[in-house]
Design a protein around this motif. Structure first.
Motif, PDB file in Angstrom:
ATOM      1  N   LEU A 246       0.828  -1.213   0.000  1.00 21.17           N
ATOM      2  CA  LEU A 246       0.000   0.000   0.000  1.00 21.17           C
ATOM      3  C   LEU A 246       0.856   1.254   0.000  1.00 21.17           C
ATOM      4  N   ALA A 247       1.931   1.252   0.780  1.00 21.00           N
ATOM      5  CA  ALA A 247       2.844   2.402   0.804  1.00 21.00           C
ATOM      6  C   ALA A 247       3.512   2.576  -0.562  1.00 21.00           C
ATOM      7  N   TYR A 248       3.912   1.483  -1.162  1.00 18.23           N
ATOM      8  CA  TYR A 248       4.522   1.520  -2.490  1.00 18.23           C
ATOM      9  C   TYR A 248       3.534   2.092  -3.504  1.00 18.23           C
ATOM     10  N   GLN A 249       2.309   1.584  -3.476  1.00 21.64           N
ATOM     11  CA  GLN A 249       1.298   2.046  -4.419  1.00 21.64           C
ATOM     12  C   GLN A 249       1.005   3.530  -4.233  1.00 21.64           C
ATOM     13  N   GLU A 250       0.976   3.972  -3.005  1.00 20.80           N
ATOM     14  CA  GLU A 250       0.757   5.393  -2.730  1.00 20.80           C
ATOM     15  C   GLU A 250       1.883   6.237  -3.329  1.00 20.80           C
ATOM     16  N   LYS A 251       3.112   5.762  -3.187  1.00 23.66           N
ATOM     17  CA  LYS A 251       4.262   6.519  -3.687  1.00 23.66           C
ATOM     18  C   LYS A 251       4.350   6.513  -5.207  1.00 23.66           C
ATOM     19  N   PHE A 252       4.154   5.335  -5.821  1.00 24.08           N
ATOM     20  CA  PHE A 252       4.407   5.208  -7.251  1.00 24.08           C
ATOM     21  C   PHE A 252       3.155   5.208  -8.124  1.00 24.08           C
ATOM     22  N   GLY A 253       1.981   5.054  -7.534  1.00 25.17           N
ATOM     23  CA  GLY A 253       0.748   5.109  -8.298  1.00 25.17           C
ATOM     24  C   GLY A 253       0.376   3.819  -9.003  1.00 25.17           C
ATOM     25  N   HIS A 254       1.045   2.734  -8.682  1.00 25.25           N
ATOM     26  CA  HIS A 254       0.721   1.427  -9.261  1.00 25.25           C
ATOM     27  C   HIS A 254       1.154   0.343  -8.288  1.00 25.25           C
ATOM     28  N   VAL A 255       0.663  -0.886  -8.541  1.00 23.59           N
ATOM     29  CA  VAL A 255       1.021  -1.997  -7.660  1.00 23.59           C
ATOM     30  C   VAL A 255       2.515  -2.272  -7.756  1.00 23.59           C
ATOM     31  N   PHE A 256       3.047  -2.829  -6.687  1.00 25.37           N
ATOM     32  CA  PHE A 256       4.422  -3.301  -6.686  1.00 25.37           C
ATOM     33  C   PHE A 256       4.486  -4.492  -7.630  1.00 25.37           C
ATOM     34  N   LEU A 257       5.408  -4.450  -8.560  1.00 29.66           N
ATOM     35  CA  LEU A 257       5.514  -5.521  -9.539  1.00 29.66           C
ATOM     36  C   LEU A 257       6.882  -6.172  -9.441  1.00 29.66           C
ATOM     37  N   VAL A 258       6.858  -7.477  -9.289  1.00 36.20           N
ATOM     38  CA  VAL A 258       8.082  -8.270  -9.250  1.00 36.20           C
ATOM     39  C   VAL A 258       7.770  -9.616  -9.887  1.00 36.20           C
ATOM     40  N   CYS A 259       8.752 -10.213 -10.511  1.00 37.44           N
ATOM     41  CA  CYS A 259       8.583 -11.574 -11.008  1.00 37.44           C
ATOM     42  C   CYS A 259       8.630 -12.468  -9.781  1.00 37.44           C
ATOM     43  N   ALA A 260       7.457 -12.851  -9.290  1.00 31.72           N
ATOM     44  CA  ALA A 260       7.328 -13.556  -8.013  1.00 31.72           C
ATOM     45  C   ALA A 260       7.552 -15.055  -8.121  1.00 31.72           C
ATOM     46  N   THR A 261       7.640 -15.575  -9.329  1.00 35.52           N
ATOM     47  CA  THR A 261       7.803 -17.013  -9.518  1.00 35.52           C
ATOM     48  C   THR A 261       9.035 -17.510  -8.767  1.00 35.52           C
ATOM     49  N   GLY A 262       8.789 -18.447  -7.858  1.00 34.02           N
ATOM     50  CA  GLY A 262       9.876 -19.061  -7.111  1.00 34.02           C
ATOM     51  C   GLY A 262      10.360 -18.288  -5.895  1.00 34.02           C
ATOM     52  N   LEU A 263       9.795 -17.118  -5.632  1.00 30.40           N
ATOM     53  CA  LEU A 263      10.236 -16.324  -4.488  1.00 30.40           C
ATOM     54  C   LEU A 263       9.402 -16.651  -3.253  1.00 30.40           C
ATOM     55  N   SER A 264      10.068 -16.728  -2.116  1.00 26.10           N
ATOM     56  CA  SER A 264       9.373 -16.961  -0.849  1.00 26.10           C
ATOM     57  C   SER A 264       8.692 -15.682  -0.396  1.00 26.10           C
ATOM     58  N   ALA A 265       7.813 -15.808   0.578  1.00 26.30           N
ATOM     59  CA  ALA A 265       7.117 -14.643   1.127  1.00 26.30           C
ATOM     60  C   ALA A 265       8.110 -13.647   1.711  1.00 26.30           C
ATOM     61  N   VAL A 266       9.130 -14.126   2.373  1.00 23.53           N
ATOM     62  CA  VAL A 266      10.144 -13.234   2.959  1.00 23.53           C
ATOM     63  C   VAL A 266      10.871 -12.471   1.853  1.00 23.53           C
ATOM     64  N   ARG A 267      11.239 -13.166   0.785  1.00 24.40           N
ATOM     65  CA  ARG A 267      11.934 -12.485  -0.318  1.00 24.40           C
ATOM     66  C   ARG A 267      11.027 -11.477  -1.007  1.00 24.40           C
ATOM     67  N   LEU A 268       9.741 -11.783  -1.109  1.00 20.71           N
ATOM     68  CA  LEU A 268       8.807 -10.829  -1.704  1.00 20.71           C
ATOM     69  C   LEU A 268       8.684  -9.581  -0.836  1.00 20.71           C
ATOM     70  N   ARG A 269       8.539  -9.784   0.469  1.00 21.78           N
ATOM     71  CA  ARG A 269       8.469  -8.632   1.385  1.00 21.78           C
ATOM     72  C   ARG A 269       9.747  -7.810   1.307  1.00 21.78           C
ATOM     73  N   ASP A 270      10.873  -8.490   1.318  1.00 17.02           N
ATOM     74  CA  ASP A 270      12.158  -7.791   1.269  1.00 17.02           C
ATOM     75  C   ASP A 270      12.340  -7.013  -0.031  1.00 17.02           C
ATOM     76  N   ALA A 271      11.793  -7.531  -1.124  1.00 14.09           N
ATOM     77  CA  ALA A 271      11.883  -6.826  -2.400  1.00 14.09           C
ATOM     78  C   ALA A 271      11.120  -5.503  -2.350  1.00 14.09           C
ATOM     79  N   VAL A 272       9.937  -5.512  -1.733  1.00 13.30           N
ATOM     80  CA  VAL A 272       9.173  -4.261  -1.599  1.00 13.30           C
ATOM     81  C   VAL A 272       9.964  -3.289  -0.733  1.00 13.30           C
ATOM     82  N   ARG A 273      10.470  -3.770   0.380  1.00  6.89           N
ATOM     83  CA  ARG A 273      11.268  -2.925   1.276  1.00  6.89           C
ATOM     84  C   ARG A 273      12.441  -2.284   0.548  1.00  6.89           C
TER      85      ARG A 273
END
Length: 182
Positions: A108-135
């Motif tokens: 939500l913070a990312y979307q507020e800043k950039f105006g779109h959803v956080f986009l990452v190629c999530a295939t094969g990434l764990s939840a921790v790695r996904l969270r860390d990517a947003v951070r």
């Protein structure tokens, strides 16, 4: 991959334009990307299709990128009933509630800043790695983030294109043109 065509690629190459356009829209929602990839058919192999996709992705305007990004659901909330979306975001499926909540807040913070959803190629990434990517990316400038989004969309397209040209019994080449994973 060899220069020979798979049955799935042959099916894509010989499909009528409307059918191929619909299939490409499932890969990437940018109309400019779809039309440019469609216009270059037929493709001799997956490598050629991916190379074209990469070149077209590199040329997309910010508006084209926004159109493509708008079709992606937020991390942790795959599109209901969409098996591709669920498969791509599998890493978040069994995440603890606290990690899911933290990732949602970061999204939500990312979307507020950039105006779109956080986009990452999530295939094969764990939840921790996904969270860390947003951070890691939330502090980027809009210009830097747009280029990262372009790179991530390219990775997603490569994976989805392999699925597009896969036919029952095909064994798609899931490496990039430089031999690395997609």
């Amino acid at each position: 991959m060899t220069s020979s065509s798979t049955p799935g690629l042959t099916r894509f190459n010989t499909a009528d334009d409307d059918e191929a356009r619909t299939a490409l829209r499932a890969v990437c929602a940018s109309g400019a990307w779809v039309e440019a990839v469609l216009a270059r058919r037929p493709y001799p192999d997956l490598t050629a299709l991916r190379t074209t996709s990469d070149a077209v992705m590199a040329a997309l305007t910010p508006a084209d990128l926004a159109e493509a990004t708008a079709a992606h659901p937020p991390i942790g909330r795959p599109t209901p009933g969409d098996p591709v979306s669920a498969r791509e975001q599998r890493g978040m499926a069994d995440a603890p509630a606290g990690l899911k909540a933290e990732t949602l807040a970061l999204n939500l913070a990312y979307q507020e800043k950039f105006g779109h959803v956080f986009l990452v190629c999530a295939t094969g990434l764990s939840a921790v790695r996904l969270r860390d990517a947003v951070r890691a990316r939330i502090g980027n400038t809009p210009e830097r983030e747009r280029e990262i989004v372009r790179e991530e969309l390219g990775k997603i397209n490569r994976i989805r294109l392999a699925g597009l040209v896969e036919a029952p019994g095909d064994t798609p080449d899931r490496t990039t043109t430089d031999g690395s994973p997609p």
